[in-house]
Design a protein around this motif. Structure first.
Motif, PDB file in Angstrom:
ATOM      1  N   VAL A  57       0.857  -1.187   0.000  1.00 10.15           N
ATOM      2  CA  VAL A  57       0.000   0.000   0.000  1.00 10.15           C
ATOM      3  C   VAL A  57       0.891   1.234   0.000  1.00 10.15           C
ATOM      4  CG1 VAL A  57      -1.750   1.292   1.269  1.00 10.15           C
ATOM      5  CG2 VAL A  57      -1.835  -1.206   1.225  1.00 10.15           C
ATOM      6  N   PRO A  58       0.783   2.110  -1.007  1.00  8.16           N
ATOM      7  CA  PRO A  58       1.578   3.337  -0.980  1.00  8.16           C
ATOM      8  C   PRO A  58       1.059   4.297   0.078  1.00  8.16           C
ATOM      9  CG  PRO A  58       0.090   3.363  -2.854  1.00  8.16           C
ATOM     10  CD  PRO A  58      -0.059   2.020  -2.220  1.00  8.16           C
ATOM     11  N   ALA A  59       1.960   5.006   0.704  1.00  8.80           N
ATOM     12  CA  ALA A  59       1.589   5.976   1.743  1.00  8.80           C
ATOM     13  C   ALA A  59       2.564   7.140   1.695  1.00  8.80           C
ATOM     14  CB  ALA A  59       1.599   5.320   3.120  1.00  8.80           C
ATOM     15  N   GLU A  60       2.124   8.271   2.180  1.00  7.94           N
ATOM     16  CA  GLU A  60       2.961   9.472   2.172  1.00  7.94           C
ATOM     17  C   GLU A  60       3.208   9.940   3.592  1.00  7.94           C
ATOM     18  OE1 GLU A  60       1.987  13.901   0.969  1.00  7.94           O
ATOM     19  OE2 GLU A  60       2.442  12.754  -0.834  1.00  7.94           O
ATOM     20  N   VAL A  61       4.428  10.377   3.861  1.00 15.82           N
ATOM     21  CA  VAL A  61       4.760  10.907   5.181  1.00 15.82           C
ATOM     22  C   VAL A  61       4.112  12.281   5.334  1.00 15.82           C
ATOM     23  CG1 VAL A  61       6.623  11.614   6.724  1.00 15.82           C
ATOM     24  CG2 VAL A  61       6.939   9.652   5.201  1.00 15.82           C
ATOM     25  N   VAL A  62       3.303  12.441   6.374  1.00 12.99           N
ATOM     26  CA  VAL A  62       2.601  13.711   6.585  1.00 12.99           C
ATOM     27  C   VAL A  62       3.017  14.401   7.874  1.00 12.99           C
ATOM     28  CG1 VAL A  62       0.605  13.054   5.213  1.00 12.99           C
ATOM     29  CG2 VAL A  62       0.660  12.485   7.654  1.00 12.99           C
ATOM     30  N   GLY A  63       3.856  13.754   8.698  1.00 18.60           N
ATOM     31  CA  GLY A  63       4.284  14.420   9.928  1.00 18.60           C
ATOM     32  C   GLY A  63       4.972  13.438  10.867  1.00 18.60           C
TER      33      GLY A  63
END
Length: 486
Positions: A57-63
């Protein structure tokens, strides 16, 4: 050459050191990972099956919080569990761009979703970018044809200008965007459908866009998609438009809607712990709006003319998102439910709409004609109740008398069928006639010696009908010859 460029870019972006972490917690929309070295905006992959039978599952660092890395998945959360491996990619989300995108429909992450196979001959481009340097932006001095008489004549749009279309739900925003896409003079259309209902996508493609799909790129993220995907859809569409602009094209970027982009950013902000501010919108919403909207406009290579729709609840033009967007853009077009209820389409309220570049892109005589028509419309609106009940006495106000006489002609001019486009020359000619101004004198063609051309036997002065409109009902002002049904 394109393959070598892609290989070279891949080598430059390669992360030679693998960085891994583990999922520690999942609360709401946010995944907490420990032991992961990554930066904000970096794309990561969450392994949901140790045997490799399911795609990561692709995910993005948000904090970051309490030593943990916060990620938001760009897909379904199903399958994510404590202990799942998380791998950093070393790069941000990129979209494949190229001429092969024309005529294609992409999802919010830039992947083809129309069943036509992969896009050929593309290069990867980050979905986020800085706006052009303000000192390198050429001035906007040329009008672009939108194909809508009310806009081309009274709310003109310059090449590289950014206009907002403010309206409630169900008053014809999508139809207006499709009408502009079919008839505008831009070389490429890039259309972003952010947070739309799934039912409306095919309807927009087949009914509103039609044949214009051949020179368009459509990016779609429906309302059921994760908030981060809806955010990326707006950024992906802007990145695609920037690619064509950098290649020297004049691009028309249409986004429906910025309000849903702001709502998606609010979901992300609240999920990572931002405090709510005005009407629940987090501070990051008002930071992201100018970052997105300033990317369009002119550049030394080409231009992006942008139309952004904004949903206004109950016609409240002062709600936070509408007020912020109006302050960033170069003009606004207001669609009202009152006009839509009267079957007045497009439902553009000219008196509430304004283009900030009218003085830069219109000649003085057209500016004067537009001002005269606006004055007539304003005079009629002020006395409309008295006129409706028969209490207005003719002769008491010369301006109102002129407005009453011109009323039918103005309404016929502003109404236009969605399937009937118009040219700027037609719009200018009818605007001058409505304002009672003479047409510019064009030099007469010189006939060859001994040649005589008889006039068209079917020509009747003062009864010209706008090309493409139905002649079923003529205006009360014969000089205009406009179809009041469309």
């Amino acid at each position: 050459m394109l393959t070598l460029d892609r290989l070279s870019a891949a080598l430059e972006q390669a992360d030679l050191q693998e960085r891994h972490g583990r999922v520690r917690n999942l609360i709401g929309l946010v995944v907490e990972a420990t032991g992961l070295q990554a930066q904000v905006g970096e794309l990561c992959h969450i392994e949901i099956d140790a045997r490799g039978r399911k795609k990561p599952v692709p995910a993005e660092v948000v904090g970051f919080r309490d030593g943990a890395t916060l990620l938001m998945p760009l897909g379904a959360l199903a399958g994510i569990a404590p202990g799942c491996a998380v791998t950093a990619s070393g790069t941000e989300l990129r979209v494949e761009v190229g001429n092969g995108l024309l005529g294609r429909v992409l999802d919010g992450l830039g992947r083809p979703m129309d069943g036509k196979g992969p896009v050929e001959e593309t290069i990867a481009r980050p979905v986020t970018a800085s706006p052009p340097d303000p000192l390198t932006r050429p001035r906007i001095e040329e009008r672009i044809k939108l194909g809508v008489r009310a806009l081309d004549a009274l709310i003109p749009c310059g090449r590289g200008q950014r206009l907002g279309i403010f309206a409630g739900s169900g008053v014809g925003k999508s139809s207006l965007l499709g009408m502009i896409a079919r008839n505008c003079s831009a070389q490429v259309n890039v259309i972003a459908l952010v947070g739309e209902r799934g039912r409306e996508v095919v309807e927009f493609l087949e009914r509103d866009l039609g044949d214009a799909l051949a020179h368009s790129v459509v990016i779609c993220a429906t309302s059921d998609q994760p908030a981060l995907v809806r955010l990326k859809a707006a950024q992906t569409a802007t990145a695609v438009a920037e690619h064509f602009r950098d290649a020297g094209a004049d691009v028309m970027l249409m986004m429906d809607s910025v309000t849903r982009f702001a709502m998606a950013q609010r979901e992300v902000g609240l999920a990572v712990g931002e405090p709510p501010a005005t009407r629940g919108y987090t501070p990051s919403v008002f930071a992201k709006l100018p970052e997105l909207l300033e990317r369009s406009g002119t550049s030394p290579n080409g231009s992006i003319t942008a139309l952004y729709t904004v949903l206004v609840d109950g016609g409240d033009m002062d709600e936070p998102v509408a007020d912020a967007v109006r302050g960033i853009l170069d003009g606004h077009v207001v669609l009202t439910r009152e006009l839509a209820h009267k079957a007045h389409y497009p439902a553009i309220d000219v008196l509430q709409s304004v283009s900030r570049l009218t003085g830069e892109i219109l000649t003085p005589d057209l500016q004067q004609a537009g001002q005269t028509v606006r004055e007539l419309m304003s005079a009629y609106a002020e006395k409309e109740d008295l006129i409706a009940i028969g209490a207005y006495q003719p002769g008491s106000d010369p301006m109102v008398d002129r407005a009453i006489a011109a009323r039918e002609g103005i309404q016929g001019f502003l109404r236009q069928r969605a399937e009937n486009g118009s040219s700027t020359e037609e719009a200018d000619r009818f605007l001058r006639e409505l304002a009672g101004m003479p047409q510019p004198v064009e030099p007469a063609p010189v006939a060859a010696p001994g040649m005589y051309e008889a006039p068209d036997a079917g020509f009747i002065p003062g009864e010209a009908v706008l090309e493409g409109d139905s002649p079923t009902r003529q205006s009360a002002i014969p000089a205009l010859g406009l179809d009041l049904n469309g």
